[in-house]
Design an enzyme around this catalytic site. Sequence first.
Site, short mmCIF file in Angstrom:
data_model
loop_
_atom_site.label_atom_id
_atom_site.label_comp_id
_atom_site.label_asym_id
_atom_site.label_seq_id
_atom_site.Cartn_x
_atom_site.Cartn_y
_atom_site.Cartn_z
N ILE A 1 0.57 -1.27 0.07
CA ILE A 1 -0.13 0.15 -0.06
C ILE A 1 0.85 1.05 -0.06
O ILE A 1 0.67 2.09 -0.96
CB ILE A 1 -0.98 -0.01 1.21
CG1 ILE A 1 -1.77 -1.21 1.06
CG2 ILE A 1 -1.73 1.34 1.25
CD1 ILE A 1 -2.67 -1.50 2.24
N CYS A 2 1.43 1.35 1.03
CA CYS A 2 2.40 2.65 1.34
C CYS A 2 3.59 2.82 0.48
O CYS A 2 4.03 4.05 0.35
CB CYS A 2 2.45 2.90 2.78
SG CYS A 2 0.96 2.98 3.92
#
Length: 214
Positions: free
Chosen positions: A120-121
């Site tokens: 995700i990040c």
Amino acid sequence: MSTKSNNGLDALLTPEESVLLLIDHQPFQVANLNSHEPSIVVNNAVGLAKAAKLFDVPTILTTVLAERGGHLIQGIQDVFPEQKPIDRTLINTWEDERVVEAVRATGRKKVIMAGLWTEICVAMPAIQAAGEDFEVYAVTDASGGVSVEAHEMAVRRMIEAGVTPLNWLAVVAEWQRDWAREETASGQAEILVQHGGASGVAFAWEMQLLATQL
């Protein structure tokens, strides 16, 4: 769109061209880090941060909802005590204009990213930035996901998007490039001893042997 070269000397990193973006190394993310042993990822991220400071590589720190998810881990913050991380609500770091502006302000085109979680990040901003005018590198062992599968799939997806994966020791070795560069060699050796695991232990032993009177 990036015009990145995938081979040749120019494909290697230099301190002068690099900017480091450290994303969401926070307690909430560490709590569900299952792709790696969490302490190893923390160790590697701190080692990478120290190396960036040694080589004078601009480093941007960012967190997401720090009042809920926890502040940046202390080991990284201690390397840059004067810097307040950019705290976001956006999940994708690259959608926060403050972060993008901070990167662009450095004038550097080789963006090195590490963070939690990989899928995700790291993946989201890496994929977006790679589609713009940046060469993006993901430091896979200073990042981690909620599972081995999540991490590995994210790395595969980033590769397909043109992102280059590498580990933190590879980054540091490319920055140093030559042990004759004495202004950073001793500092890098110290970081290696502190954060290089077995390599650091072996290096310290080698220094001991070299200092031994035969």
